[in-house]
Design an enzyme around this catalytic site. Structure first.
Site, mmCIF file in Angstrom:
data_model
loop_
_atom_site.group_PDB
_atom_site.id
_atom_site.type_symbol
_atom_site.label_atom_id
_atom_site.label_comp_id
_atom_site.label_asym_id
_atom_site.label_seq_id
_atom_site.Cartn_x
_atom_site.Cartn_y
_atom_site.Cartn_z
ATOM 1 N N CYS A 110 0.469 -0.805 -0.053
ATOM 2 C CA CYS A 110 -0.329 0.183 -0.115
ATOM 3 C C CYS A 110 0.587 1.118 -0.298
ATOM 4 C CB CYS A 110 -0.804 -0.095 0.960
ATOM 5 S SG CYS A 110 -1.612 1.238 1.116
ATOM 6 N N CYS A 113 -0.168 3.876 2.783
ATOM 7 C CA CYS A 113 -0.103 3.910 3.909
ATOM 8 C C CYS A 113 -0.095 2.341 4.575
ATOM 9 C CB CYS A 113 -1.317 4.373 4.794
ATOM 10 S SG CYS A 113 -3.133 3.703 3.517
ATOM 11 N N SER A 114 -0.843 1.831 5.239
ATOM 12 C CA SER A 114 -1.410 -0.308 5.418
ATOM 13 C C SER A 114 -1.824 -0.375 5.313
ATOM 14 C CB SER A 114 -0.556 0.454 6.739
ATOM 15 O OG SER A 114 -1.415 0.708 7.629
HETATM 16 CO CO CO Z 1 -3.507 2.907 2.814
#
Ligand code: CO
Length: 208
Positions: A110, A113-114
């Site tokens: 990603c 972000c995550s």
């Molecule tokens: Co993300």
């Protein structure tokens, strides 16, 4: 590697104690302001620490390796196929399974972000959230995989997929050789978290 500052492998500078203190502080604020109850936080942490994790994704993969119809459903609509196996919950409404083949190896990141498919993988590891992984997975995926001990053959095409809050990817790795006689349960033990993210491949029976 020429640029050592881009190395993602070492954990972040914050110590576990420091992180824990920060999480506790945020938790207290949320509870104090009545946004969430302490019980709800404890419950969610325990579910995602103990029950939901890569072992769920491993079961999904082992079933796909042994049940061609399930595999077809998984590639068609991963969220719904995972629901069949009880893998459902937060951050899993729109999941896509990417099939590795002899020609194509998939890697998930990603970049923003995550974003991560919680129902099949649990919570993301720290390195997945690090700025260096997010940048390097796109720029030099083979270099990243080499650090995880995996080197795809030069003729294999590496495809990098950027997960988002709307779409979360995970990898359906290829079944290792010499696994003909193994049960679904034994096959699941070969499937690692890293192979579901695509930085690596499943273990062979002799490695397991
Ligand atoms: Co993300």
């Amino acid at each position: 590697m020429s640029d050592s500052t881009e190395h993602f492998a070492p954990p972040s500078a914050r110590s576990p104690e420091e992180l824990a203190a920060r999480v506790k502080a945020m938790e207290s604020i949320l509870v104090e302001k009545g946004i969430i109850s302490a019980d709800a936080i404890d419950y969610m942490s325990s579910v995602y620490e103990n029950e939901v994790g890569p072992q769920v994704g491993a079961k999904v993969v082992a079933r796909a390796w042994t049940d061609p119809e399930f595999k077809a459903r998984l590639l068609q609509d991963a969220s719904s196929a995972c629901r069949e196996m009880g893998a459902t919950g937060l951050e899993g409404d729109e999941m896509i399974a990417l099939e590795n083949t002899d020609q194509v190896h998939n890697l998930v990141v990603c970049t923003l972000c995550s974003c991560y498919p919680w129902p099949v993988l649990g919570l993301p590891p720290n390195w997945y959230k690090s700025p260096s992984y997010r940048a390097r997975a796109v720029r030099e995926p083979r270099g990243v995989m080499a650090e995880f001990g995996y080197t795809p053959a030069p003729e294999v095409e590496v495809r990098v997929w950027d997960s988002s809050s709307e779409l979360r990817y995970f990898v359906l790795p290829g079944r290792p050789n010499d696994t003909d006689g193994l049960t679904e349960g034994e096959l699941a033990e070969l499937v690692t978290r890293d192979s579901l993210i695509g930085v690596s491949v499943p273990r062979t029976p002799s490695e397991a």
